[in-house]
Design an enzyme around this catalytic site. Structure first.
Site, PDB file in Angstrom:
ATOM      1  N   GLU A 110     -79.175  17.270 -67.254  1.00  0.00           N
ATOM      2  CA  GLU A 110     -80.199  17.055 -67.857  1.00  0.00           C
ATOM      3  C   GLU A 110     -79.936  16.410 -69.347  1.00  0.00           C
ATOM      4  O   GLU A 110     -79.088  16.405 -69.629  1.00  0.00           O
ATOM      5  CB  GLU A 110     -81.011  18.147 -67.981  1.00  0.00           C
ATOM      6  CG  GLU A 110     -81.758  18.960 -66.790  1.00  0.00           C
ATOM      7  CD  GLU A 110     -82.700  17.987 -66.132  1.00  0.00           C
ATOM      8  OE1 GLU A 110     -83.332  17.171 -66.815  1.00  0.00           O
ATOM      9  OE2 GLU A 110     -83.261  18.404 -65.129  1.00  0.00           O
ATOM     10  N   TYR A 118     -77.255   9.823 -61.607  1.00  0.00           N
ATOM     11  CA  TYR A 118     -78.545  10.105 -60.535  1.00  0.00           C
ATOM     12  C   TYR A 118     -78.317   9.369 -59.273  1.00  0.00           C
ATOM     13  O   TYR A 118     -78.859   9.589 -58.054  1.00  0.00           O
ATOM     14  CB  TYR A 118     -79.877  10.128 -61.278  1.00  0.00           C
ATOM     15  CG  TYR A 118     -80.372  11.321 -61.884  1.00  0.00           C
ATOM     16  CD1 TYR A 118     -80.987  12.272 -61.449  1.00  0.00           C
ATOM     17  CD2 TYR A 118     -79.691  11.456 -63.183  1.00  0.00           C
ATOM     18  CE1 TYR A 118     -81.382  13.463 -62.406  1.00  0.00           C
ATOM     19  CE2 TYR A 118     -79.739  12.578 -64.016  1.00  0.00           C
ATOM     20  CZ  TYR A 118     -80.811  13.636 -63.406  1.00  0.00           C
ATOM     21  OH  TYR A 118     -81.024  14.611 -64.397  1.00  0.00           O
TER      22      TYR A 118
END
Ligand SMILES: *[C@@H]1O[C@H](CO)[C@@H](O)[C@H](O)[C@H]1NC(C)=O
Ligand SMILES: *[C@@H]1O[C@H](CO)[C@@H](O)[C@H](O)[C@H]1NC(C)=O
Ligand SMILES: *[C@@H]1O[C@H](CO)[C@@H](O)[C@H](O)[C@H]1NC(C)=O
Length: 365
Positions: free
Chosen positions: A141, A172
């Site tokens: 994050e 990601y």
């Protein structure tokens, strides 16, 4: 002159053509090559370009164990996730993963999932660190969501995150070069523009909400998620694939922070992402320039709306956004276990020399 052989001139022409082709390919590839270097540990990587996928290939030779034990300090978010065989998923000697803290004294590395410790220093290992043990700091994050407090300075040896300048780069998603060009079929489209959003904050907190409020005055946006049309996980991709465009708006803007909104919601669904996040230049380090639409390309939401309608009305132009798919395949990150294997590979690749991170809290901003 040998009558059976081709005339010399043709051979030269062919050689020249071949050379030019090679140069062109090299130039294209070069756009995706990035060099990461940090604290003396220099390494070249194709961060988002992996030539062939190993996962699913059951015939890989077993490379043995690296002999490394990695202690998972917590299960991410307390969820007991699966472990992968790193030989199978990354083609490297495997590591022994455990979440059993009694391994602390024997573990070669401790992988710390940032979210699970950042609110409380007492959640970090308290016992003296065995000599040579490396602590890996891992956050998928961005800092605006879970900042790094200063008590985390001077503790860790390696960083692992979506940032390209991490010691262990864990994005990601990434692009795989296909063995040969393939024809990509664009999923059938019946709708124009969608957005799936779960984390809805007032517009003064999230610029993306403000942008959306303005955009929807000029174009129909179908919004899914909490407080809007419900979209269960198994309906996500089939639903979004019916749309021509998808608002891949990040909840906050950070360099290299390109989340599953692009990789899964847009690319896996076969739709075109309209991105809000880091700069276009930053996106282009990870994605082909013609694979997405950036809000910064337009002076205002109104012009973006006009542009989307224009592209919507021209099939050739729309198809242009999928051209790159004939030689590249987007891959959304596979699993936690897969990311852990990146740590396993990182430990093997990065020389086990001394490295400290005195200013992690400043670096991750
Ligand atoms: C890991 O995968 C390799 C290759 O498929 C296999 O030979 C090996 O037994 C596996 N290791 C473990 C611990 O399952
Ligand atoms: C559609 O787009 C293509 C490619 O951008 C362009 O060459 C063509 O002129 C456009 N057609 C129309 C009708 O605008
Ligand atoms: C890891 O970092 C800690 C804290 O800065 C340091 O004491 C230790 O020597 C480092 N270990 C290695 C192997 O770099």
């Amino acid at each position: 002159m040998d009558p059976t052989g081709p005339p010399r001139k043709t051979v030269w022409q062919k050689a020249l053509l071949f050379l030019l082709l090679q140069l062109a390919i090299a130039a294209i590839l070069f756009t995706y090559v990035r060099t990461g270097s940090k604290a003396g540990a220099s390494f070249s990587v194709f961060p988002m370009l992996v030539s062939r996928s190993l996962s699913g290939n059951r015939s890989v030779p077993y490379l043995g164990s690296s002999g490394l034990t990695i202690l998972l300090w917590t299960w991410p978010y307390g969820i007991h996730v699966g472990i992968e065989n790193c030989t199978e998923v990354l083609g490297v000697p495997d590591c022994h993963f455990t979440a059993d803290r009694s391994w602390y004294q024997k573990a070669d590395a401790v992988l710390v999932h940032h979210h699970d410790v950042y609110l409380n220093a007492a959640k970090l290992p308290q016992q003296p660190r065995p000599a040579g043990q490396r602590w890996i700091w891992y956050s998928p994050e961005p800092p605006s969501k879970h900042p790094v407090p200063t008590f985390m300075d001077n503790l860790f040896n390696l960083t692992m995150s979506y940032r390209r300048d991490s010691d262990i780069y864990a994005p990601y998603g990434w692009l795989e070069l296909l063995d040969q060009p393939q024809e990509f079929t664009i999923p059938a489209k019946s709708k124009l523009l969608a957005w799936a959003v779960s984390n809805w904050k007032p517009s003064y907190v999230q610029p993306r909400i403000k942008y959306y409020e303005e955009l929807k005055k000029h174009i129909q946006v179908d919004v899914y998620g909490r407080g809007h049309v419900a979209l269960p996980g198994n309906r996500l991709l089939p639903t979004l694939s019916q749309y021509k465009f998808y608002l891949a708006f990040e909840n906050s803007q950070h360099d290299d922070y390109i989340s599953e909104k692009v990789w899964r919601n847009a690319f896996m669904a076969g739709t075109v992402p309209v991105v809000m996040g880091p700069s276009r230049k930053n996106y282009e380090r990870c994605l082909p320039p013609g694979s997405f639409i950036h809000i910064d390309d337009f002076p205002s939401p109104r012009e973006l709306a006009d542009f989307l309608r224009e592209v919507d009305g021209n099939a050739t132009r729309y198809a242009g956004y999928f051209q790159w798919r004939s030689w590249l395949k987007p891959v959304h990150y596979k699993s936690w276990g897969y990311q852990f294997c990146k740590a396993c590979r990182g430990l093997q690749r990065l020389p086990s020399m001394y490295q400290a991170l005195p200013e992690l809290s400043k670096w991750f901003k």
